[in-house]
Enzyme design. Structure first.
Site, PDB file in Angstrom:
ATOM      1  N   TYR A 150       0.850  -1.189   0.000  1.00  7.63           N
ATOM      2  CA  TYR A 150       0.000   0.000   0.000  1.00  7.63           C
ATOM      3  C   TYR A 150       0.884   1.236   0.000  1.00  7.63           C
ATOM      4  CZ  TYR A 150      -3.436   3.468   1.617  1.00  7.63           C
ATOM      5  OH  TYR A 150      -4.253   4.572   1.738  1.00  7.63           O
ATOM      6  N   ASP A 245       9.272   2.990  -0.233  1.00  7.96           N
ATOM      7  CA  ASP A 245       8.222   3.653   0.525  1.00  7.96           C
ATOM      8  C   ASP A 245       8.429   3.301   1.997  1.00  7.96           C
ATOM      9  OD1 ASP A 245       6.033   4.693   1.713  1.00  7.96           O
ATOM     10  OD2 ASP A 245       4.545   3.716   0.427  1.00  7.96           O
ATOM     11  N   LYS A 273       4.215   9.263   8.819  1.00  7.05           N
ATOM     12  CA  LYS A 273       3.984   8.659  10.135  1.00  7.05           C
ATOM     13  C   LYS A 273       4.959   9.191  11.210  1.00  7.05           C
ATOM     14  CE  LYS A 273       1.123   5.127   8.308  1.00  7.05           C
ATOM     15  NZ  LYS A 273       1.159   4.298   7.112  1.00  7.05           N
TER      16      LYS A 273
HETATM   17  C1  LIG Z   1       0.498   4.778   5.795  1.00  4.98           C
HETATM   18  C2  LIG Z   1       1.221   4.532   4.537  1.00  4.98           C
HETATM   19  C3  LIG Z   1       1.079   5.372   3.421  1.00  4.98           C
HETATM   20  C4  LIG Z   1       0.052   6.476   3.358  1.00  4.98           C
HETATM   21  O1  LIG Z   1       0.287   7.477   4.287  1.00  4.98           O
HETATM   22  P1  LIG Z   1      -0.945   8.447   4.688  1.00  4.98           P
HETATM   23  O2  LIG Z   1      -0.319   9.422   5.623  1.00  4.98           O
HETATM   24  O3  LIG Z   1      -1.970   7.559   5.299  1.00  4.98           O
HETATM   25  O4  LIG Z   1      -1.416   9.067   3.436  1.00  4.98           O
HETATM   26  C5  LIG Z   1       1.891   5.151   2.321  1.00  4.98           C
HETATM   27  N1  LIG Z   1       2.774   4.143   2.319  1.00  4.98           N
HETATM   28  C6  LIG Z   1       2.932   3.311   3.359  1.00  4.98           C
HETATM   29  C7  LIG Z   1       3.955   2.242   3.299  1.00  4.98           C
HETATM   30  C8  LIG Z   1       2.151   3.468   4.494  1.00  4.98           C
HETATM   31  O5  LIG Z   1       2.279   2.612   5.512  1.00  4.98           O
END
Ligand SMILES: *Cc1c(COP(=O)(O)O)cnc(C)c1O
Length: 435
Positions: A150, A245, A273
């Site tokens: 994701y 990511d 995060k």
């Molecule tokens: C949480 C997450 C996102 C998205 O971040 P948001 O702040 O919710 O838009 C993208 N990539 C990874 C790996 C994530 O865990």
């Protein structure tokens, strides 16, 4: 932690009934709605350290940690003090501040591949910007992602996208134009041969490969030995950019994220995060050469009214400074091991088959007997059993992510006492889950 005898969430039920009339599904982000496990989401009133308290006064040991950011624990005193001080100087200026330099320095010092960084407001914004940058730099359009990974809710990424999407059983999302989705190629995670074959076929059109170096969004799935190195080699060979990511893994698995832990250097890194310390923040970074393509230094456009917001920078910077000592990650590793050893033992004793994947302070309990290495194997987990376990844990005062396909997060406020109480609760919950 409080008595599980009575149905003690009347106020949550009441609030949820109000919320569904006003907010789609009653929530501002889908997984919060408990659809993967059934029942009513708990409305939270406050949180402190390793615990959260709901509107009915029940307190839970929290392993969601706002989905990753709260590595110091909730309402950390130092973060709150810094925020109060920042607040008194105003909440947003739309003009540069020294704080933005300081957080850039902190991130660049920590993350091996980042020499220049741009702050945004969410992980989604970071990955969307990173892929635009990759396309702008390479002049190519196609993107490879991995099944079950994701990367936020950008159109290009909503193809086989794990967690929230998988929980709802939506294969793709309506509203994503086919013309956009057709530029996204998905490949199975941990399968370097499949990646190689895809490059053999489409290599000249591929701008970038985006990957969660340790997956959190199909539950925790680590890379197999040598896999990330192979991904690096293949992308280099075909002149495609490699995007790690690290929105979840950045500052979580090590100060320098998964790229430090596995010693593999991507071209572009996305963060979020933890770097916001509980406020809305994302970031993307790379070499100077790559980042200087971003406006106004270069032509790839990306902007944000609230980007680099002083409150968000303050919470983030205060958090990141506390993560400078290696002892922090040693503590998280020990805590992760203590918890997962305990959970394994409890499951065995209850006669419930589980596979527990863990890297540092990220883990997932899968209800299966086969190794979980990719989306296909993750999807074999018994979700009914997970749902039972989840509710039994909630009843015992432990708040897990309300989906099988999420990672749990341990923070620095999870003392041995909390961990051991969790294992004790799990002993009962595994027993209850069988019935
Ligand atoms: C949480 C997450 C996102 C998205 O971040 P948001 O702040 O919710 O838009 C993208 N990539 C990874 C790996 C994530 O865990």
């Amino acid at each position: 932690m409080s008595s599980p005898q009575r149905d003690e969430h009347d106020r949550s039920v009441e609030l949820f009934a109000r919320a569904v009339e006003l907010i789609p599904g009653g929530v501002n982000s889908p997984v919060r709605a408990f659809r993967g496990v059934g029942g009513t989401p708990r409305f939270i009133r406050s949180a402190k350290g390793a615990t959260m308290t709901d509107v009915d006064g029940r307190t839970y040991i929290d392993y969601v940690g706002s989905w990753g950011p709260m590595i110091l624990g909730h309402a950390d005193e130092e973060v709150l003090d810094a925020l109060r001080e920042a607040l008194s100087r105003g909440t947003s200026y739309g003009a540069p501040t020294e704080l933005e330099i300081e957080i850039a320095e902190e991130i660049i010092d920590a993350v091996p591949s980042i020499k220049m960084v741009r702050m945004v407001n969410s992980g989604t914004e970071a990955t969307m910007s990173a892929i635009r940058l990759a396309r702008g730099v390479t002049g190519r359009n196609k993107l490879i992602k991995f099944e079950g990974c994701y990367h936020g809710h950008g159109d290009s990424f909503l193809v086989k996208a794990g967690s929230g999407v998988a929980t709802l059983g939506l294969p793709d999302s309506p509203g994503v134009p086919a013309s956009v989705a057709q530029n996204t190629i998905t490949v199975s995670y941990n399968d370097a041969v499949a990646l190689e074959q895809t490059f053999d076929e489409h290599g000249a059109d591929i701008a970038a490969v985006i990957i969660e170096p340790v997956v959190g969004n199909m539950g925790c799935v680590p890379p197999q030995e040598g896999y990330l190195q192979r991904v690096r080699e293949i992308t280099t060979k075909h002149n495609a950019l490699l995007i790690f990511d690290e929105v979840m893994t950045g500052f979580r698995l090590a100060r320098g994220g998964a790229q430090e832990l596995y010693n593999v250097t991507p071209d572009i890194t996305t963060l979020g995060k933890i770097i916001g310390g509980g406020l809305p923040v994302g970031a993307y970074g790379a070499s100077r050469e790559i980042m200087n393509n971003i406006a106004p230094a270069g032509n790839v456009y990306q902007a944000g009214t609230l980007s680099g917001n002083p409150l968000a920078m303050t919470a983030g910077l205060t958090t990141l400074k506390r993560l400078r000592q290696p002892s922090v990650y040693e503590q998280l590793e020990r805590a992760g091991q203590r918890l997962c050893d305990g959970l394994s033992k409890a499951a065995r004793e209850a006669g419930v088959e589980t596979v527990i994947n863990r890297v540092g302070s990220m883990w997932t309990t899968f209800f299966t007997s086969e190794a979980v290495t990719d989306w296909t194997s993750a999807a074999k987990s018994n979700r009914a059993l997970f749902g039972n376990f989840f509710h039994a844990m909630l009843n015992e005062g432990v708040y897990l992510a309300p989906s099988q396909f999420e990672a749990g997060f341990i923070g620095l406020a999870h003392t041995d006492e909390f961990l051991d109480r969790t294992v004790e609760a799990a002993g009962k919950a595994f027993e209850a889950a069988k019935n």
